[in-house]
Each structure stands twice: as structure tokens, then as C-alpha cells.
Design a protein around this motif. Structure first.
Motif, PDB file in Angstrom:
ATOM      1  N   VAL A 104       0.840  -1.201   0.000  1.00  0.00           N
ATOM      2  CA  VAL A 104       0.000   0.000   0.000  1.00  0.00           C
ATOM      3  C   VAL A 104       0.876   1.252   0.000  1.00  0.00           C
ATOM      4  CG1 VAL A 104      -1.713   1.307   1.325  1.00  0.00           C
ATOM      5  CG2 VAL A 104      -1.933  -1.172   1.110  1.00  0.00           C
ATOM      6  N   LEU A 105       1.965   1.193   0.797  1.00  0.00           N
ATOM      7  CA  LEU A 105       2.886   2.327   0.889  1.00  0.00           C
ATOM      8  C   LEU A 105       3.551   2.601  -0.474  1.00  0.00           C
ATOM      9  CD1 LEU A 105       3.807   4.052   3.353  1.00  0.00           C
ATOM     10  CD2 LEU A 105       5.916   2.710   3.326  1.00  0.00           C
ATOM     11  N   ILE A 106       4.009   1.545  -1.128  1.00  0.00           N
ATOM     12  CA  ILE A 106       4.639   1.710  -2.448  1.00  0.00           C
ATOM     13  C   ILE A 106       3.659   2.374  -3.406  1.00  0.00           C
ATOM     14  CG2 ILE A 106       5.453   0.450  -4.502  1.00  0.00           C
ATOM     15  CD1 ILE A 106       6.619  -1.654  -2.603  1.00  0.00           C
ATOM     16  N   GLU A 107       2.408   1.891  -3.381  1.00  0.00           N
ATOM     17  CA  GLU A 107       1.408   2.437  -4.310  1.00  0.00           C
ATOM     18  C   GLU A 107       1.178   3.920  -4.021  1.00  0.00           C
ATOM     19  OE1 GLU A 107      -1.809   3.815  -6.277  1.00  0.00           O
ATOM     20  OE2 GLU A 107      -2.145   3.445  -4.140  1.00  0.00           O
ATOM     21  N   ARG A 108       0.995   4.245  -2.740  1.00  0.00           N
ATOM     22  CA  ARG A 108       0.685   5.635  -2.368  1.00  0.00           C
ATOM     23  C   ARG A 108       1.850   6.571  -2.698  1.00  0.00           C
ATOM     24  NH1 ARG A 108      -4.671   6.778   0.081  1.00  0.00           N
ATOM     25  NH2 ARG A 108      -5.503   5.249  -1.362  1.00  0.00           N
ATOM     26  N   LEU A 109       3.082   6.142  -2.380  1.00  0.00           N
ATOM     27  CA  LEU A 109       4.229   7.039  -2.534  1.00  0.00           C
ATOM     28  C   LEU A 109       4.742   7.095  -3.966  1.00  0.00           C
ATOM     29  CD1 LEU A 109       6.321   6.273   0.686  1.00  0.00           C
ATOM     30  CD2 LEU A 109       4.801   8.195   0.246  1.00  0.00           C
ATOM     31  N   ALA A 110       4.811   5.928  -4.613  1.00  0.00           N
ATOM     32  CA  ALA A 110       5.479   5.887  -5.915  1.00  0.00           C
ATOM     33  C   ALA A 110       4.515   5.948  -7.100  1.00  0.00           C
ATOM     34  CB  ALA A 110       6.338   4.625  -6.009  1.00  0.00           C
ATOM     35  N   TYR A 111       3.384   5.258  -7.013  1.00  0.00           N
ATOM     36  CA  TYR A 111       2.538   5.130  -8.207  1.00  0.00           C
ATOM     37  C   TYR A 111       1.372   6.115  -8.238  1.00  0.00           C
ATOM     38  CZ  TYR A 111       5.080   0.692  -8.392  1.00  0.00           C
ATOM     39  OH  TYR A 111       6.047  -0.252  -8.405  1.00  0.00           O
TER      40      TYR A 111
END
Lengths: 293, 234
Positions: free
Chosen positions: A76-83
Motif C-alpha cells: 500500500v505504501l509503495i502504491e501511495r508514494l510511488a505510483y
């Protein structure tokens, strides 16, 4: 008898590929992006389980749940921050970012935990069962891996088809603007998709490392690429496609290793993928892409 | 006033697509927004629904400012759009499409009642409730898109080109249904290229030309306006 044994080993490996492939295919289906950092989430999941059992002496099942929790949050963090900031950017920008996230995770793991290979602790020791007067030895872990994969498949299919959230995911997958006109929050739906995919990656990592007990920062790359291949093979975006693609790929790889050449097995697997895509470009269960007029 | 749009300005890059558009819709009305292809009708609908945003200006719905709201928050206020080209979820069943219409609602009993009303209004949808929406004909898809919107229990229904691509008989049927929906208490903002039909059921109308509202008034007056007759009614 050998063949049967290879077949079961192949189905076990294929089950792990299928579970990983689900993450690729669901994210592709809903966010329309290829999350090449997915393999590295598996690696993180393996390290988390490694430390949970090795350092903190957690019971195996608790360690698995802990790893699932960490990977879910990470996804979830990767999606929120990067994508998420790239929601309206070109697919190429998103793809490059995903590769960047992949390198970031690998290098972060290297800095945090070193680049040496660690031996994954035995989390589950079920032993073997013998059939046909001992002529056929099957690892119970392999059977459990296959069973876990089937259970995940059934639960996920029910979730997608029967629950309100699952239906909202399908609506988003088909038409995001219209989904929003129904009051569906697309950002939340995409987060849920990443959460599910990443949680499944953690389960895959434990199953994988229980069979091949070596943990290092690039552990996720090869299974990641194989599972991505499986997802494309089965038809990316399709959940049953990921299942069938994963199993076929695992069996193919194992049989190629056993009967042709263990060095050539990956090449053979990818060759088959190329042939399948030449004949059926959308994969085995992929939908025909029709241009809207 | 149920909906009040003030000074809407929409840009696509450097193109100024909607220029200082202001209009209103009162409770209980059918208001038609007519204009040629490319005049900006759909841009206005998308801006009201929050899918794109206006530069400056305001959109008040039911006393609430909605111009800066996220699109998924707007349906909950009772402002529901039936998009141009129907946009039913083709890979979901008719029933599932209707369920998506009621996505934000928790009042199960009333949802069930609304479902029965939708099936009464569009009996063909009931016959085909387990069929994939993609297998329906254009007219049936339009009915499904409207039924799906009604499942949200709207106060204001935005209808974007409901007659597009339909046979004349079906167009009449759809317009009769719009009149009936309005009679049951739903306010309607109707965007149409088929000016004739739209003006025949509307209370008031606005004419949109290249992003500007050029003519407005009671539908009958607009229909009698020589300019409108020449440009849209032939």
C-alpha cells in the motif's frame, strides 16, 4: 513413477508462481500497470519471516501472519508514494518508476541485511508421504503448497464475484470514470488491490523459501519474472489465467529440468511463452482487446 | 434552486472549452442543454460530476458547494449522471450493474423497493438480469444505465445524450421514460443533440455554442427562436 513425482514437484512450484502471478494480474487488471517491484515484495516478505522466526522466535504461523501484515502495508505504501502521483502519467513513466522501486527495495535490503545469502529456517517440517510401497515419495509441504494455492484461488474468486468491494474492483477495472459516478473511490480500490497482491506475495515467499531455503536481496527477481511470465501466459488481468499460467509454467520448468537440461530449463520456459504469445497474443484466457469506436 | 452553476471555465491545455457558463436547474424541472457536437455539453456534465474541474466559479448543489469535491463523493449527495455512450459495465451482469448504482446506499429495504420499481419501469432488464450487460442491445444498455442511476435514488439526474445511436421508436420510448421519471419527483438536466425531442419535454432550455451559452429561456420560446429553428430544428 519419476514422472508423477516431477509432476507434483512442478505443480508445487507452479502454485507458488500462481500466487505471485495473482499480484501482477490483479494490479494490472485494476491499476493498468505492471508492478515490477512485486518480486521484491516477496524478498522483503522472506526477510521478515526469516527474522521473525530466527531472531524473535515467533511460532511459524504467527511469523507468516506477521510477514503478510508487513508486506500488505509495504504494498500500500509503495502504491501511495510511488505510483499514485503518476496516476495520469504515461505508462512508460509508471513502468520506469516500478523498476526504480524494485532496485530501491533490493538495495535497501542489501544495506540493511547484507548481500550474503542466509539460510531460511525450517518453518514447517511435515516430512514425506510414501505411496506405492515407497516407490513414490511426496513432500507434504508440496501438497500443502498446492492446497494453499487452491484455497487462495477459490477465496479470491468468491471475493471478486460476490462481495461489494470485489464488484467495485471489477467496475474500476472496466471503467474508472463511471465507477466514480457510482460513488466508488478508485484510490481506495487500487490500495485494496495492492494490499491483497502484496499480502499474497508474503505467503508465496514463505512457501518458496520453505522449499528453496536461501534468502538474499535478489531472491525475488527470478520468481517475480517467472510469475509475471505466468500471468502473461494465462492472460494478464485474468485471475483464473494466473492460476493456470502459474501451474503450467511450474510443471513445464520442472519437466524441462528433469528431461531436457537443467541449465536450459528457463530458456525453454520463455521459448514456450514466446510461442504462446505468437499464436495467442492475449494469453490463454486473455480477453480479446477490442478497439472502442 | 437545486443546481446553480456560476462562471464555469474549463480548459484542455490551452483550449478554452467552456467559457463563463452559468445556468441553473430548479427543483422538479426538466432542463435541456442543447448544442451541436463539440459545443462542450459533455464537458459541462463532467465538471458538474467532478470528473474534471472548472477554473474558478462555483457549482452549488442543494445548497452545498461541490466544485472542488472528489467525483466519488458527489453521487452521495443525490446528484447522479448517466454518461454519454451509456458506459454500463459490460463484463458485469445487469443485476450487478444495478447493485453498483446503489453502491453508496445502506438502506437495504429501500434498495429492494427501488429495484422493483426499476424492473417495473424497464421490464426488459428483469428478463435479462443475469445476462452480461455487454450482450444487451443499445436501447437496453441505455435503459440499464438509467436504471442503474435510479438505483442511487437521485435528486438530480444528469442525462448525457440518452438518445444517441437509438432508433426513432426507442428514442420516443426513452423520452417518455424521462418524462415519467421527472413526474415521480426526480429533477432532470438533459444534454441532447436531438434538440427537437429535448425541447418537447423540457421546461426550460439553454443553447450552447462553442463553449458559450447563447440563448436561454422556457423550452417553448427557445424552440420558437428563429436562430434555433435554423441551426438545430431544421
Amino acid at each position: 513413477m519419476d514422472f508423477l513425482s516431477f509432476l507434483i514437484t512442478g505443480l508445487g512450484l507452479g502454485s507458488v508462481y500462481a500466487i505471485i502471478a495473482l499480484g501482477y494480474t490483479m494490479v494490472y487488471g485494476i491499476a493498468k500497470m505492471l508492478n515490477f517491484a512485486h518480486g521484491d515484495v516477496i524478498m522483503i516478505g522472506a526477510y521478515v519471516a526469516f527474522f521473525a522466526v530466527g531472531k524473535f522466535n515467533m511460532p511459524s504461523l504467527v511469523a507468516v501472519l506477521f510477514s503478510v501484515l508487513v508486506c500488505t502495508l509495504l504494498g500500500v505504501l509503495i502504491e501511495r508514494l510511488a505510483y499514485k502521483p503518476l496516476r495520469d502519467a504515461s505508462t512508460l513513466s509508471v513502468l520506469i518508476t516500478a523498476i526504480g522501486v524494485s532496485y530501491f527495495l533490493q538495495n535497501a535490503a542489501q544495506i540493511l541485511w547484507g548481500s550474503d545469502t542466509k539460510i531460511f529456517p525450517t518453518m514447517f517440517d511435515f516430512g514425506n508421504i510414501s505411496l506405492f510401497n515407497g516407490q513414490l515419495q511426496i513432500s507434504l509441504l508440496t501438497l500443502i503448497t498446492i492446497l494453499v494455492c487452491i484455497v487462495i484461488m477459490v477465496v479470491l474468486t468468491l471475493f471478486i464475484n460476490k462481495t461489494k468491494t470485489g464488484k467495485a474492483m471489477r467496475a474500476c477495472s472496466e471503467d474508472k470514470a463511471t465507477a466514480q459516478l457510482m460513488g466508488i473511490n478508485v484510490d481506495t480500490t487500487i490500495s485494496i488491490t495492492f494490499a491483497i497482491g502484496s499480502g499474497l506475495a508474503a505467503i508465496a515467499s514463505v512457501l518458496l523459501c520453505s522449499t528453496y531455503p536461501a534468502v538474499n536481496p535478489t531472491l525475488g527477481s527470478m520468481p517475480g519474472i517467472k510469475a509475471f511470465t505466468a500471468a502473461v501466459f494465462g492472460g494478464i488481468g485474468s485471475i483464473p489465467g494466473a492460476f493456470i499460467g502459474g501451474l503450467l509454467l511450474g510443471v513445464l520448468e520442472t519437466l524441462a529440468k528433469a528431461y531436457i537440461s537443467s541449465q536450459m530449463s528457463d530458456a525453454i520456459v520463455f521459448l514456450v511463452l514466446i510461442i504462446v504469445l505468437l499464436i495467442k497474443p492475449t494469453g490463454l484466457l486473455g480477453k480479446k482487446i477490442s478497439e472502442k469506436v | 434552486m437545486l443546481l446553480e452553476v456560476k462562471d464555469m471555465n474549463v480548459y484542455y491545455g490551452v483550449i478554452h472549452a467552456i467559457k463563463n457558463v452559468s445556468f441553473e436547474v430548479n427543483q422538479g424541472e426538466i432542463v435541456a442543454l442543447i448544442g451541436a457536437n463539440g459545443a462542450g455539453k459533455t464537458s459541462i456534465m463532467h465538471t458538474i460530476s467532478g470528473l474534471i474541474h472548472s477554473r474558478g466559479g462555483s457549482i452549488q448543489f442543494d445548497g452545498q458547494e461541490i466544485s472542488k469535491m472528489a467525483p466519488h463523493k458527489i453521487p452521495g449527495l443525490g446528484l447522479i449522471q448517466v454518461p454519454e455512450g451509456r458506459h454500463v459495465f459490460t463484463e458485469m451482469t445487469v443485476m450487478e450493474n444495478l447493485e453498483m448504482g446503489a453502491y453508496l446506499r445502506k438502506d437495504k429495504e429501500n434498495i429492494q423497493k427501488d429495484l422493483e420499481r426499476v424492473f417495473k419501469r424497464f421490464s426488459r432488464l428483469e428478463e435479462r438480469k443475469n445476462q452480461l450487460a455487454g450482450t444487451l442491445s443499445g436501447g437496453e444498455q441505455q435503459m440499464l444505465a438509467m436504471g442503474r442511476a435510479l438505483m442511487a435514488n437521485p435528486k438530480l439526474l444528469l442525462l448525457d445524450e440518452p438518445s444517441m445511436g437509438l432508433s426513432p421508436i426507442l428514442v420516443n420510448e426513452i423520452f417518455d421514460i424521462i418524462k415519467n421519471i421527472n413526474k415521480d419527483g426526480v429533477t432532470v438536466l438533459l444534454v441532447e443533440q436531438n434538440a427537437n425531442k429535448a425541447l418537447s419535454i423540457a421546461d426550460r432550455a439553454y443553447v450552447l455554442e462553442t463553449g458559450n451559452i447563447t440563448i436561454s429561456g422556457p423550452a417553448k420560446e427557445v424552440a420558437d427562436n428563429p436562430k434555433v429553428r435554423e441551426a438545430y430544428l431544421g
